[in-house]
Design an enzyme around this catalytic site. Structure first.
Site, PDB file in Angstrom:
ATOM      1  N   GLU A  46      -0.153   8.035  -8.032  1.00 35.45           N
ATOM      2  CA  GLU A  46      -0.788   8.104  -6.713  1.00 35.45           C
ATOM      3  C   GLU A  46      -1.512   9.430  -6.515  1.00 35.45           C
ATOM      4  O   GLU A  46      -2.586   9.481  -5.911  1.00 35.45           O
ATOM      5  CB  GLU A  46       0.243   7.881  -5.606  1.00 35.45           C
ATOM      6  CG  GLU A  46       0.773   6.460  -5.517  1.00 35.45           C
ATOM      7  CD  GLU A  46      -0.334   5.431  -5.326  1.00 35.45           C
ATOM      8  OE1 GLU A  46      -1.417   5.797  -4.842  1.00 35.45           O
ATOM      9  OE2 GLU A  46      -0.126   4.266  -5.671  1.00 35.45           O
ATOM     10  N   TYR A 129      -1.373   7.738   3.390  1.00 36.12           N
ATOM     11  CA  TYR A 129      -1.530   6.648   2.435  1.00 36.12           C
ATOM     12  C   TYR A 129      -0.498   6.746   1.318  1.00 36.12           C
ATOM     13  O   TYR A 129       0.215   5.791   1.016  1.00 36.12           O
ATOM     14  CB  TYR A 129      -2.935   6.613   1.825  1.00 36.12           C
ATOM     15  CG  TYR A 129      -2.905   5.867   0.530  1.00 36.12           C
ATOM     16  CD1 TYR A 129      -2.808   4.489   0.525  1.00 36.12           C
ATOM     17  CD2 TYR A 129      -2.846   6.546  -0.700  1.00 36.12           C
ATOM     18  CE1 TYR A 129      -2.679   3.781  -0.660  1.00 36.12           C
ATOM     19  CE2 TYR A 129      -2.714   5.858  -1.882  1.00 36.12           C
ATOM     20  CZ  TYR A 129      -2.633   4.483  -1.863  1.00 36.12           C
ATOM     21  OH  TYR A 129      -2.478   3.797  -3.021  1.00 36.12           O
ATOM     22  N   ASP A 147      -5.509   1.998   1.519  1.00 33.77           N
ATOM     23  CA  ASP A 147      -6.472   2.772   0.739  1.00 33.77           C
ATOM     24  C   ASP A 147      -7.836   2.103   0.906  1.00 33.77           C
ATOM     25  O   ASP A 147      -7.991   1.183   1.709  1.00 33.77           O
ATOM     26  CB  ASP A 147      -6.055   2.805  -0.733  1.00 33.77           C
ATOM     27  CG  ASP A 147      -6.257   1.458  -1.389  1.00 33.77           C
ATOM     28  OD1 ASP A 147      -6.076   0.443  -0.696  1.00 33.77           O
ATOM     29  OD2 ASP A 147      -6.618   1.412  -2.574  1.00 33.77           O
TER      30      ASP A 147
END
Length: 412
Positions: A46, A129, A147
Site C-alpha cells: 500500500e 485510504y 482509491d
DNA sequence: GAACCGTGGCC
DNA sequence: TGGCCAAGGTT
C-alpha cells in the site's frame, strides 16, 4: 413510510466477489485465494502503490521483501539503505515514512501491526485510504477504502457527482459483512481492468446491468475531474565532477522537500530565467564543459538542466563539507540513492543514454525490473574519456535540447 | 482547501 | 509534444 427495499441502494458485493473469484489479478503482495494475507506485505504494498502503478511497484516490492522479510528487519535497516532501495520509485517522502512506521511497529507494537482502522491511521505515511485498505485486506475489518479505482467504479455505478465524504458514506453503506478484503480488491481490479478511466469495457463488467452511468451513457464524464495546474518551467545546471580515478562527486540532499534525502551531483539554483549565470553556482572553479542537457518533469515542475562536466584534481577536501558527501566509483553508482533526475544527468556522460547508470536495461519498461539499479556498469568510462578529450568540440556538436539553457560561449 | 511531492506510460 | 493518469499523504 417508503418500503425499505425499494429505497435500498444496489449492493455490488455479491457480483463483485463472484467476478473476483474468476478474474482476480495475481500480485506478489496478495495471499493465495482463501489464504490470510501477511499484514507486512499488505502495508508495504500500500505504501508503494500510493499514486503509483502496480507495474512500477511490483519489482520494488519483491526486492524489499527479499531484503527485509519482516517489518522488524526493515526497522533495523539504515534509512539510507532504504532510500537507495526506493530510488526510482518516486515520492521519496514515502521511504522516510516507511522507515518511521516500521520503527513504530517494532518499538510500540512488538512488530505486530494493529488491526483497527483508527490505530493504523495514526502511523506515519498511512492516511485515510491506506488505513482502510490495510484493515480490510490484511485483517478483514469492515473498513471502506476509496482509491482512484474504487472512486471511479462507485461514481459510475451510482452516477454520483457529489463530494468525497458523501461517496465514503455510500461506500460504507454498501460494504459487505464478509470477505471485505476480497471485495475491496475486487473493486480495484474491476476499476483497473474494466471500469477504466478511458474506454471502459462495460460489456465485461459484472455491474453492467446495474450501472446508472452506463444506462445514461455518461460514464466517460465520471468521476468528476479536478483541474490540474500546469507545471512551472525552471532551468538550471548540473555539475558533474570527475576525479582522476574516475570517481564522481555526490552529496545528499536535505531531508525535506523535493527528492528529500536522496543523493545528487551539485546543481545550480533552478530559475524561471533560462539564461542566468549557471556557472556562477558551480561548486568549484574548473574548466566546465557543457556536454548536453536533459529535461525532467516532476509533478509540479518542468525542469531543463544543462549538464556540465569537469575533470578535477588537487586538494578537494573543501568539497567534503557538504552533507554526506563522497566520491563514488562509476561501478558503484547503482548502489546509491540516485533519483531518476540524477541518473538522467549522469547518463548524458555516456554515449548510450541510460546505459551508464541504469545498466544494461533501460528504466521501467513494461513491468520489467525498471528502477532496480544494476550491480555493474559497462562501456561508460571509455566514452566519457573520449568525450572529455574532445571537450569543446563535444559541447558545440551536441544538439541542444528544447529546454536546456543556451550555451554560453563567453564562459566556455 | 491548496500546494507540494516522482516517475513512467498512454494518446 | 503536452496533458492526463496512477492502490495518496502531509503540511
Amino acid at each position: 413510510m417508503a418500503d425499505r427495499r425499494a429505497d435500498a441502494r444496489y449492493r455490488p458485493a455479491r457480483a463483485a466477489l463472484r467476478w473476483y473469484d474468476g478474474h482476480r489479478r495475481d500480485f506478489p503482495w496478495r495471499a493465495a485465494p482463501g489464504a490470510v494475507a501477511d499484514p507486512y506485505h499488505v502495508w508495504l504494498a500500500e505504501m508503494m502503490l500510493q499514486q503509483t502503478t502496480t507495474a512500477a511497484a511490483k519489482p520494488y516490492f519483491e526486492k524489499f521483501v527479499s531484503r527485509w522479510p519482516s517489518v522488524l528487519a526493515l526497522a533495523a535497516a539504515e534509512r539510507g539503505v532504504i532510500l537507495e532501495a526506493w530510488a526510482g520509485l518516486g515520492y521519496y517522502r514515502r521511504a522516510h515514512h516507511l522507515h518511521q512506521c516500521a520503527t513504530v511497529i517494532a518499538r510500540d507494537y512488538g512488530g505486530v501491526f494493529p488491526k483497527s482502522e483508527e490505530a493504523l491511521r495514526q502511523l506515519p505515511g498511512v492516511g485515510a485510504y491506506s488505513a482502510a485498505a490495510i484493515a480490510a485486506i490484511a485483517f478483514g475489518e469492515r473498513a471502506a477504502a476509496i482509491d482512484a479505482n474504487i472512486e471511479r467504479v462507485l461514481s459510475r455505478l451510482y452516477r454520483f457527482r457529489g463530494s468525497r465524504a458523501e461517496l465514503l458514506a455510500i461506500a460504507r453503506e454498501v460494504l459487505p459483512r464478509v470477505r471485505v478484503g476480497d471485495y475491496t480488491q475486487a473493486l480495484m481490479d474491476i476499476g483497473s481492468g474494466i471500469c477504466r478511466f478511458r474506454s471502459p469495457l462495460c460489456l465485461a463488467c459484472p455491474f453492467v446491468r446495474r450501472c446508472l452511468a452506463r444506462a445514461a451513457g455518461d460514464q466517460d464524464s465520471l468521476p468528476v475531474r479536478v483541474g490540474r495546474k500546469s507545471r512551472r518551467r525552471l532551468y538550471g545546471a548540473a555539475f558533474v565532477m570527475v576525479r582522476g580515478d574516475g570517481a564522481i562527486f555526490l552529496r545528499r540532499r536535505e531531508d525535506r522537500g523535493l527528492l528529500g534525502g536522496m543523493m545528487e551531483v551539485p546543481m545550480s539554483a533552478w530559475r524561471g530565467d533560462a539564461g542566468f549565470d549557471f556557472l556562477g553556482d558551480a561548486p568549484i572553479e574548473a574548466d566546465w564543459v557543457l556536454l548536453g542537457g536533459i529535461r525532467h518533469s516532476f509533478t509540479h515542475i518542468d525542469l531543463g538542466l544543462g549538464v556540465y562536466v569537469a575533470g578535477v584534481s588537487g586538494d578537494l577536501s573543501g568539497l567534503m563539507g557538504e552533507r554526506d558527501a563522497r566520491w563514488v566509483a562509476l561501478d558503484c553508482l547503482g548502489g546509491e540513492a540516485l533519483p531518476s533526475l540524477v541518473r538522467k544527468v549522469l547518463a548524458v556522460l555516456g554515449d548510450s543514454p541510460k546505459r551508464g547508470v541504469w545498466g544494461a536495461k533501460p528504466p521501467a519498461k513494461k513491468g520489467g525490473s525498471g528502477g532496480i539499479p544494476p550491480k555493474r556498469v559497462g562501456g561508460w568510462e571509455k566514452s566519457f574519456r573520449a568525450a572529455s578529450v574532445a571537450t569543446r568540440g563535444v559541447a558545440s556538436k551536441r544538439k541542444r535540447p528544447t529546454h536546456a539553457p543556451p550555451e554560453r560561449q563567453e564562459l566556455l
